[in-house]
Design an enzyme around this catalytic site. Structure first.
Site, PDB file in Angstrom:
ATOM      1  N   LYS A   1     -12.964  -1.862 -10.220  1.00 13.97           N
ATOM      2  CA  LYS A   1     -13.584  -0.619 -10.620  1.00 13.97           C
ATOM      3  C   LYS A   1     -12.532   0.422 -11.003  1.00 13.97           C
ATOM      4  O   LYS A   1     -12.684   1.134 -11.990  1.00 13.97           O
ATOM      5  CB  LYS A   1     -14.407  -0.129  -9.426  1.00 13.97           C
ATOM      6  CG  LYS A   1     -15.233   1.086  -9.681  1.00 13.97           C
ATOM      7  CD  LYS A   1     -16.078   1.350  -8.445  1.00 13.97           C
ATOM      8  CE  LYS A   1     -16.756   2.687  -8.568  1.00 13.97           C
ATOM      9  NZ  LYS A   1     -18.153   2.616  -8.138  1.00 13.97           N
TER      10      LYS A   1
ATOM     11  N   LYS B   1       0.825  -1.217   0.000  1.00 17.47           N
ATOM     12  CA  LYS B   1       0.000   0.000   0.000  1.00 17.47           C
ATOM     13  C   LYS B   1       0.856   1.262   0.000  1.00 17.47           C
ATOM     14  O   LYS B   1       0.568   2.214  -0.706  1.00 17.47           O
ATOM     15  CB  LYS B   1      -0.927   0.018   1.233  1.00 17.47           C
ATOM     16  CG  LYS B   1      -2.272  -0.645   0.987  1.00 17.47           C
ATOM     17  CD  LYS B   1      -3.261   0.310   0.323  1.00 17.47           C
ATOM     18  CE  LYS B   1      -4.237  -0.358  -0.629  1.00 17.47           C
ATOM     19  NZ  LYS B   1      -5.044  -1.399  -0.037  1.00 17.47           N
TER      20      LYS B   1
ATOM     21  N   LYS C   1      -6.954  -8.382 -12.366  1.00 19.51           N
ATOM     22  CA  LYS C   1      -8.127  -8.658 -11.562  1.00 19.51           C
ATOM     23  C   LYS C   1      -9.238  -7.651 -11.893  1.00 19.51           C
ATOM     24  O   LYS C   1      -8.955  -6.470 -12.095  1.00 19.51           O
ATOM     25  CB  LYS C   1      -7.681  -8.507 -10.098  1.00 19.51           C
ATOM     26  CG  LYS C   1      -8.683  -8.860  -9.052  1.00 19.51           C
ATOM     27  CD  LYS C   1      -7.995  -8.908  -7.703  1.00 19.51           C
ATOM     28  CE  LYS C   1      -8.991  -8.613  -6.598  1.00 19.51           C
ATOM     29  NZ  LYS C   1      -8.381  -8.652  -5.271  1.00 19.51           N
TER      30      LYS C   1
END
Ligand code: TRP
Length: 332
Positions: free
Chosen positions: A201, A115, A198
């Site tokens: 959105k 992250k 994957k």
């Protein structure tokens, strides 16, 4: 025997797509038969990676996501459905668990490093909340004393950490929490329309569950198939084709036919995708009808979430009283 208790959470990202449905939501719905289930829109977790601009939309993103949950068959009479920030005890438990969690454990979590990189930050500049992400997730689960946590593979390190925090807490203050177990979703990764990454959105390679039949058809017709199949007369390789893998979920009775016709070049990719779109639309028709019905009932989602927060709060308050007692803080 008493039913096990399930807790799971999703970050409010708005409308769900086929990947969310096959990867998680379908499983959440099924688990309601065997467990007492608590399903949470984890809006505080979402704040760890959102800009101020995005944060302001969080209410509507939550609303759209929960509409999808309900339309998919999450039954608010049976399961507790609520928004994380509506039960503030989770923040108190998060703080207290922070006192028994070594910083090294958190810095070693692979998703943390990932992250930090994605956000183009460093371990020094990244917000304090992000380091505590797995501690907040542990608080979510154990505040409700859940023993079973349906998650995808990517969340396994978080669950491992949750178990370590629980073991440490129980060792220091006496047996209080069950060690939560991850229950892996069996559905393999659903790829996006690009056939590479994957379905997501943010990559805009997705198909929304709530899209109209026509939008769905248009999107699916743009999907990439076997990249080596250049001419209509070339035989295809369904084992590398993402459209074929979607046939397995939405058009199960026809997968053999699809396979045979693809490998012998009897069908082209365009007709194959059109058939897939039809199968998706057929499967989702009842979902879409229910969604429209719930969306038209003014204040329905709000009521469901208010009732969910009431039921969740009752459990949370009891756990916190016990935690304060165990840790020697006591209760007023
Ligand atoms: N971290 C999870 C995810 O990104 C979401 C989540 C937050 C969660 N709290 C949870 C999942 C508790 C399971 C249990 O997918």
């Amino acid at each position: 025997m008493a039913k096990g208790r399930v807790f799971s959470g999703m970050r409010p990202t708005g409308r769900m797509h086929l990947g969310n449905y096959l990867g998680a939501l379908q499983n959440w719905v099924a688990m309601q038969r065997e467990y007492d289930c608590i399903y949470c829109a984890v809006d505080i977790h979402a704040l760890t990676t959102m800009t101020a601009q995005e944060t302001r939309n969080i209410g509507s993103l939550t609303h759209e996501m929960v509409l999808d949950w309900l339309a998919a068959g999450i039954d608010p009479e049976r399961s507790v459905v609520f928004v994380q920030s509506h039960v503030p005890e989770v923040a108190q438990l998060h703080t207290l668990l922070g006192m028994v969690t070594p910083l090294g454990w958190l810095m070693r979590v692979p998703t943390f490093k990932e992250k930090v990189r994605q956000m183009q930050e460093t371990e020094e500049s990244v917000n304090y909340g992000l380091v505590g992400y797995p501690v907040l997730m542990t608080a979510d689960i154990i505040l409700y004393k859940a023993d079973t946590v349906p998650v995808g593979e990517d969340q396994v390190p978080h669950l491992e950490l949750a178990r370590e925090i629980v073991r440490r807490f129980n060792f220091m203050f006496g047996p209080t929490f069950p060690e939560p177990q991850a229950k892996l979703t069996e559905t393999p990764l659903v790829l996006g329309l690009d056939g590479k990454q994957k379905m997501s959105k943010s990559l805009d390679n997705h198909v929304e569950l709530a899209a109209t039949a026509e939008e769905t058809r248009k999107r699916i017709l743009t999907a990439f198939t076997d990249p080596q199949r250049l001419r209509r007369t070339d035989p295809g390789r369904p084992w590398v084709c993402n459209v074929y893998s979607l046939h397995k979920y939405f058009n199960a009775e026809r997968t053999q036919v699809v396979y045979d016709e693809c490998t012998t070049a009897k069908r082209g990719c365009v007709e194959c995708k059109a058939e897939m779109a039809e199968a998706v639309n057929r499967t989702l028709a009842p979902f879409r009808a229910r969604r429209a019905e719930f969306a038209a009932k003014h204040g329905y989602v709000r009521e469901v979430l208010a009732e969910g927060a009431r039921r969740a709060s009752a459990i949370a308050r009891a756990t916190m009283a016990e935690v304060r007692e165990r840790m020697g803080l006591g209760n007023p």
